[in-house]
Design an enzyme around this catalytic site. Sequence first.
Site, PDB file in Angstrom:
ATOM      1  N   LYS A  23     -60.150  12.908   2.299  1.00  0.00           N
ATOM      2  CA  LYS A  23     -60.898  11.649   2.334  1.00  0.00           C
ATOM      3  C   LYS A  23     -61.727  11.541   3.614  1.00  0.00           C
ATOM      4  O   LYS A  23     -62.912  11.188   3.581  1.00  0.00           O
ATOM      5  CB  LYS A  23     -59.921  10.477   2.253  1.00  0.00           C
ATOM      6  CG  LYS A  23     -60.553   9.103   2.456  1.00  0.00           C
ATOM      7  CD  LYS A  23     -59.505   8.011   2.495  1.00  0.00           C
ATOM      8  CE  LYS A  23     -58.885   7.873   3.850  1.00  0.00           C
ATOM      9  NZ  LYS A  23     -59.293   6.696   4.612  1.00  0.00           N
ATOM     10  N   ASN A  24     -61.121  11.876   4.746  1.00  0.00           N
ATOM     11  CA  ASN A  24     -61.812  11.717   6.019  1.00  0.00           C
ATOM     12  C   ASN A  24     -62.977  12.681   6.187  1.00  0.00           C
ATOM     13  O   ASN A  24     -63.890  12.427   6.971  1.00  0.00           O
ATOM     14  CB  ASN A  24     -60.821  11.894   7.178  1.00  0.00           C
ATOM     15  CG  ASN A  24     -59.841  10.736   7.277  1.00  0.00           C
ATOM     16  OD1 ASN A  24     -60.079   9.670   6.719  1.00  0.00           O
ATOM     17  ND2 ASN A  24     -58.740  10.947   7.965  1.00  0.00           N
ATOM     18  N   CYS A 118     -58.266  -0.058   7.916  1.00  0.00           N
ATOM     19  CA  CYS A 118     -56.876  -0.430   8.175  1.00  0.00           C
ATOM     20  C   CYS A 118     -56.760  -1.302   9.424  1.00  0.00           C
ATOM     21  O   CYS A 118     -57.460  -1.092  10.407  1.00  0.00           O
ATOM     22  CB  CYS A 118     -56.014   0.816   8.365  1.00  0.00           C
ATOM     23  SG  CYS A 118     -55.727   1.753   6.854  1.00  0.00           S
ATOM     24  N   ARG A 123     -60.251  -0.877  17.164  1.00  0.00           N
ATOM     25  CA  ARG A 123     -61.056   0.303  16.845  1.00  0.00           C
ATOM     26  C   ARG A 123     -62.498  -0.051  17.191  1.00  0.00           C
ATOM     27  O   ARG A 123     -63.253  -0.572  16.385  1.00  0.00           O
ATOM     28  CB  ARG A 123     -60.902   0.679  15.368  1.00  0.00           C
ATOM     29  CG  ARG A 123     -59.455   0.855  14.968  1.00  0.00           C
ATOM     30  CD  ARG A 123     -59.282   1.079  13.488  1.00  0.00           C
ATOM     31  NE  ARG A 123     -59.478   2.469  13.119  1.00  0.00           N
ATOM     32  CZ  ARG A 123     -59.408   2.920  11.863  1.00  0.00           C
ATOM     33  NH1 ARG A 123     -59.163   2.081  10.876  1.00  0.00           N
ATOM     34  NH2 ARG A 123     -59.593   4.197  11.591  1.00  0.00           N
ATOM     35  N   ASP A 319     -52.856  10.529  12.134  1.00  0.00           N
ATOM     36  CA  ASP A 319     -52.472  10.055  10.809  1.00  0.00           C
ATOM     37  C   ASP A 319     -51.181  10.683  10.306  1.00  0.00           C
ATOM     38  O   ASP A 319     -50.632  10.246   9.291  1.00  0.00           O
ATOM     39  CB  ASP A 319     -53.599  10.317   9.801  1.00  0.00           C
ATOM     40  CG  ASP A 319     -54.695   9.274   9.877  1.00  0.00           C
ATOM     41  OD1 ASP A 319     -54.472   8.219  10.498  1.00  0.00           O
ATOM     42  OD2 ASP A 319     -55.788   9.508   9.324  1.00  0.00           O
ATOM     43  N   ARG A 412     -56.193   3.749  -1.335  1.00  0.00           N
ATOM     44  CA  ARG A 412     -57.391   4.013  -0.544  1.00  0.00           C
ATOM     45  C   ARG A 412     -57.483   5.463  -0.103  1.00  0.00           C
ATOM     46  O   ARG A 412     -58.572   5.954   0.179  1.00  0.00           O
ATOM     47  CB  ARG A 412     -57.425   3.101   0.682  1.00  0.00           C
ATOM     48  CG  ARG A 412     -57.612   1.624   0.357  1.00  0.00           C
ATOM     49  CD  ARG A 412     -57.577   0.772   1.610  1.00  0.00           C
ATOM     50  NE  ARG A 412     -58.431   1.369   2.633  1.00  0.00           N
ATOM     51  CZ  ARG A 412     -58.030   1.642   3.869  1.00  0.00           C
ATOM     52  NH1 ARG A 412     -56.792   1.410   4.241  1.00  0.00           N
ATOM     53  NH2 ARG A 412     -58.866   2.180   4.727  1.00  0.00           N
TER      54      ARG A 412
END
Length: 431
Positions: A23-24, A118, A123, A319, A412
Amino acid sequence: MKDTFIIKGGKKLKGSIEVRGAKNAAFAVLAATLLTKETCEIDNVPLVQDVFVMLEIFKSIGVHCEFIAERKLRISAASLSPKNIQHDIVEKIRASVLLCGALPARVMRFTLTKPGGCSIGSRILGPHIDALAHVGITIKKRGKYLDVIKHESAGDREIVLSEMSVTATENAVLASVIHTGTVTIYCAATEPYVQDLCHMLVSMGAHISGIGTNTLVIKGVARLHGVKHFVMPDPIEMGTFITLAACTKSRIIIKNAVPEFIRFDMLKFAEAGVIVKIRNRKKIPGGWGYETVDMEVVPSQLVAVKKIHNMPYPGLCPDLLPMFVVLMTQAHGVSLIHDWMYEGRLKYVEELKRMGADAFICDPHRALITGPTSLEGKEITSFDLRAGAVLIIAALTAKGTTVIRNVYQVDRGYENIEGRLKKIGARIERA
């Protein structure tokens, strides 16, 4: 979509599970398709909610997106206009910040809402704003909006990133490839996601050297052409499934994994006593030189790792740090978990404590985990994407039935997680 998982734990799992696209990595790869008017084909796209949100944003600005196979996208950004961008969708995902680096190659001025994502702590956008300013892109905050303005920019430039942020590095790269002159990016993040983007851009005609290092040198080009690109396998899924197998004392084969993406994490798994056997090495057609393998995780006695903390790549992936928390609940000894990056990410530890974990939260960044402990099913809540994955692992490890609320967070980032887990024997239902 229904937003609750009901999980009956305490059963050993068995079989194989396949790692999907990262995903990233997919976000930056998708953003890069906006740099050219030519058609791009992107394979191994993860079918997760955040990616679907990104595609909705694309459609709202006039980009044509079509799935031509189950995980293969054809994207044409021949004509686009941010005037009709759907701001309510933009603020759903953090990755929408990548539009700040990509869109100025096509339009001189546009407005975005501030990106979401999230709730795991502060951030900041500062590294993005500062980096893009060096290549002639001004970002002004106006309430909940960002006004992005591209100025004429030419000549050799230097960008020193104020933190080794993956998305800030990707934004700087996206903004620099179409440029008159050379842009040198110092303190660049080196994660495989950044490398995946850079290799894709090189295939599109960009000139980038230093890929995989903290200094990227980009010799600007006038235009980029279309490309066929294969999104790299997800290292977070690899670590998640290794943790699942280890905690449930199960024998699971993880297919299409790339252990070189998480070398340090693999070291820590080994220190914890996790046994992983590597088989079937092969090159990915359309990849950039990495090899995929099948990982077989076998049941083993787990021991505590005294201290575990996240690090810039190639250190321990932020993560995956939450995965080590649940792993340590099943390991013999005491472990200190230190998440120095995010002050809001340890909320899931309270949910683990409700399930019986022996955990003490020292402060917003540190927790002590003592194991092994027998977990019991409870009603709990997922606060963010990776916390949701941790709680699923805990629920499958625990005795009895666990109800997890707010599992949209897991959707997600993990494709059809309950369907894939059922295939290896998990008793999990969505309600």
